[in-house]
Design an enzyme around this catalytic site. Structure first.
Site, PDB file in Angstrom:
ATOM      1  N   CYS A   1     -11.603   5.038   1.702  1.00  0.00           N
ATOM      2  CA  CYS A   1     -12.246   3.954   2.599  1.00  0.00           C
ATOM      3  C   CYS A   1     -12.326   4.351   3.927  1.00  0.00           C
ATOM      4  CB  CYS A   1     -11.929   2.675   2.108  1.00  0.00           C
ATOM      5  SG  CYS A   1      -9.931   2.221   2.431  1.00  0.00           S
TER       6      CYS A   1
ATOM      7  N   ASN B   1      -7.919   3.010   5.172  1.00  0.00           N
ATOM      8  CA  ASN B   1      -7.217   2.986   3.953  1.00  0.00           C
ATOM      9  C   ASN B   1      -5.848   1.893   4.156  1.00  0.00           C
ATOM     10  OD1 ASN B   1      -4.671   5.703   3.501  1.00  0.00           O
ATOM     11  ND2 ASN B   1      -5.680   4.505   1.899  1.00  0.00           N
TER      12      ASN B   1
ATOM     13  N   CYS C   1      -7.014  -1.509   3.028  1.00  0.00           N
ATOM     14  CA  CYS C   1      -7.639  -2.415   2.341  1.00  0.00           C
ATOM     15  C   CYS C   1      -8.039  -2.193   1.024  1.00  0.00           C
ATOM     16  CB  CYS C   1      -8.537  -3.427   3.072  1.00  0.00           C
ATOM     17  SG  CYS C   1      -8.416  -4.119   4.611  1.00  0.00           S
ATOM     18  N   ARG C   2      -9.309  -1.282   0.902  1.00  0.00           N
ATOM     19  CA  ARG C   2      -9.810  -1.214  -0.408  1.00  0.00           C
ATOM     20  C   ARG C   2      -9.345  -0.091  -1.191  1.00  0.00           C
ATOM     21  NH1 ARG C   2     -15.648  -0.428   2.093  1.00  0.00           N
ATOM     22  NH2 ARG C   2     -14.341   0.175   3.986  1.00  0.00           N
ATOM     23  N   SER C   3      -8.981   1.158  -0.474  1.00  0.00           N
ATOM     24  CA  SER C   3      -8.674   2.366  -1.083  1.00  0.00           C
ATOM     25  C   SER C   3      -7.082   2.280  -1.561  1.00  0.00           C
ATOM     26  CB  SER C   3      -8.992   3.551  -0.421  1.00  0.00           C
ATOM     27  OG  SER C   3      -8.198   3.744   0.875  1.00  0.00           O
TER      28      SER C   3
ATOM     29  N   ASP D   1     -16.509  -3.980   2.751  1.00  0.00           N
ATOM     30  CA  ASP D   1     -15.396  -3.921   3.666  1.00  0.00           C
ATOM     31  C   ASP D   1     -14.898  -5.499   3.853  1.00  0.00           C
ATOM     32  OD1 ASP D   1     -13.743  -3.950   5.633  1.00  0.00           O
ATOM     33  OD2 ASP D   1     -14.909  -2.655   6.769  1.00  0.00           O
TER      34      ASP D   1
HETATM   35  P1  4NP Z   1     -10.421  -0.387   4.455  1.00  0.00           P
HETATM   36  O1  4NP Z   1     -10.852  -1.727   5.590  1.00  0.00           O
HETATM   37  O2  4NP Z   1     -11.674   0.464   5.037  1.00  0.00           O
HETATM   38  O3  4NP Z   1     -10.922  -0.964   3.185  1.00  0.00           O
HETATM   39  O4  4NP Z   1      -9.256  -0.079   4.729  1.00  0.00           O
HETATM   40  C1  4NP Z   1     -10.635  -1.587   6.888  1.00  0.00           C
HETATM   41  C2  4NP Z   1      -9.470  -1.620   7.612  1.00  0.00           C
HETATM   42  C3  4NP Z   1      -9.571  -1.476   8.898  1.00  0.00           C
HETATM   43  C4  4NP Z   1     -10.864  -1.472   9.916  1.00  0.00           C
HETATM   44  C5  4NP Z   1     -11.983  -1.689   9.144  1.00  0.00           C
HETATM   45  C6  4NP Z   1     -12.005  -1.717   7.707  1.00  0.00           C
HETATM   46  N1  4NP Z   1     -10.551  -1.437  11.117  1.00  0.00           N
HETATM   47  O5  4NP Z   1     -11.820  -1.957  11.934  1.00  0.00           O
HETATM   48  O6  4NP Z   1      -9.627  -1.252  11.766  1.00  0.00           O
END
Ligand code: 4NP
Length: 184
Positions: A18, A21, A23-25, A135
């Site tokens: 993602c 790294n 939240c989703r992955s 996201d």
């Molecule tokens: P992820 O979510 O890609 O599912 O881990 C996010 C985590 C952090 C951010 C954006 C999305 N950020 O902007 O810091």
């Protein structure tokens, strides 16, 4: 000679990707690991996750991902965020993007000979007719519940695909892996 404590060689290597790294992955990794364990194929698969960006390197998964995982008896506490590395394209057989932006970033960096390893993760749940695991970072808990549901469905599809392909000869693969882990 093999170290007798050495884990058997994985048959297939899977990387969930993602943006951050956190939240989703990591949640996809945890959900998929649990399903692989239930299907008795965990020891045959190397599973990891990474982000296309470096914002959160070294951090634990987001507490909201840890919480929905824990509600479902999945522990993400051994995971730490890392960025996708150029060697990942050579290492992993399946590189699974959570959304189309992640896919485009991976595609841009991936050497041409490995591009067939890149997939949108939700392609493994075609009945959902969705491309993106949204996201959830700037939203509330509902977004994380939605991510859990989507990655659960895609993980089921991925396990089925593996059982029909790389893991099709499961009994002999499992016999080999027992022989490997007993040999010294
Ligand atoms: P992820 O979510 O890609 O599912 O881990 C996010 C985590 C952090 C951010 C954006 C999305 N950020 O902007 O810091």
């Amino acid at each position: 000679m093999k170290d007798k404590d050495q884990a058997p060689e994985p048959v297939v290597k899977i990387l969930f990707v993602c943006l951050g790294n956190i939240c989703r992955s990591p949640l996809a990794q945890g959900v998929f690991e649990k399903q692989a364990e239930t299907a008795s194929v965990l020891e045959l698969i190397h599973i990891d996750s990474a982000g296309t960006h470096a914002y959160h390197i070294g951090e634990l998964p987001d507490p909201r991902s840890m919480s929905i995982a824990s509600t479902n008896n999945i522990d993400l506490s051994s995971q730490r965020a890392r960025k996708v590395h150029e060697t990942d394209f050579e290492t992993f057989d399946y590189i699974l993007a959570m959304d189309q932006d992640n896919y485009a970033n991976l595609y841009a960096d991936c050497p041409e000979q490995y591009r067939e390893r890149l997939h949108l993760f939700l392609n493994f749940a075609p009945h959902l007719d969705l491309k993106d695991v949204p996201d959830p970072y700037y939203g509330g808990n509902f977004g994380f519940e939605r991510v859990y549901d989507l990655v659960f469905e895609a993980s089921e599809g991925l396990i089925k695909t593996l059982l029909e392909n790389e893991l099709a000869d499961l009994e002999s693969l499992q016999a080999d892996s027992v022989t490997d882990s007993n040999s010294d």
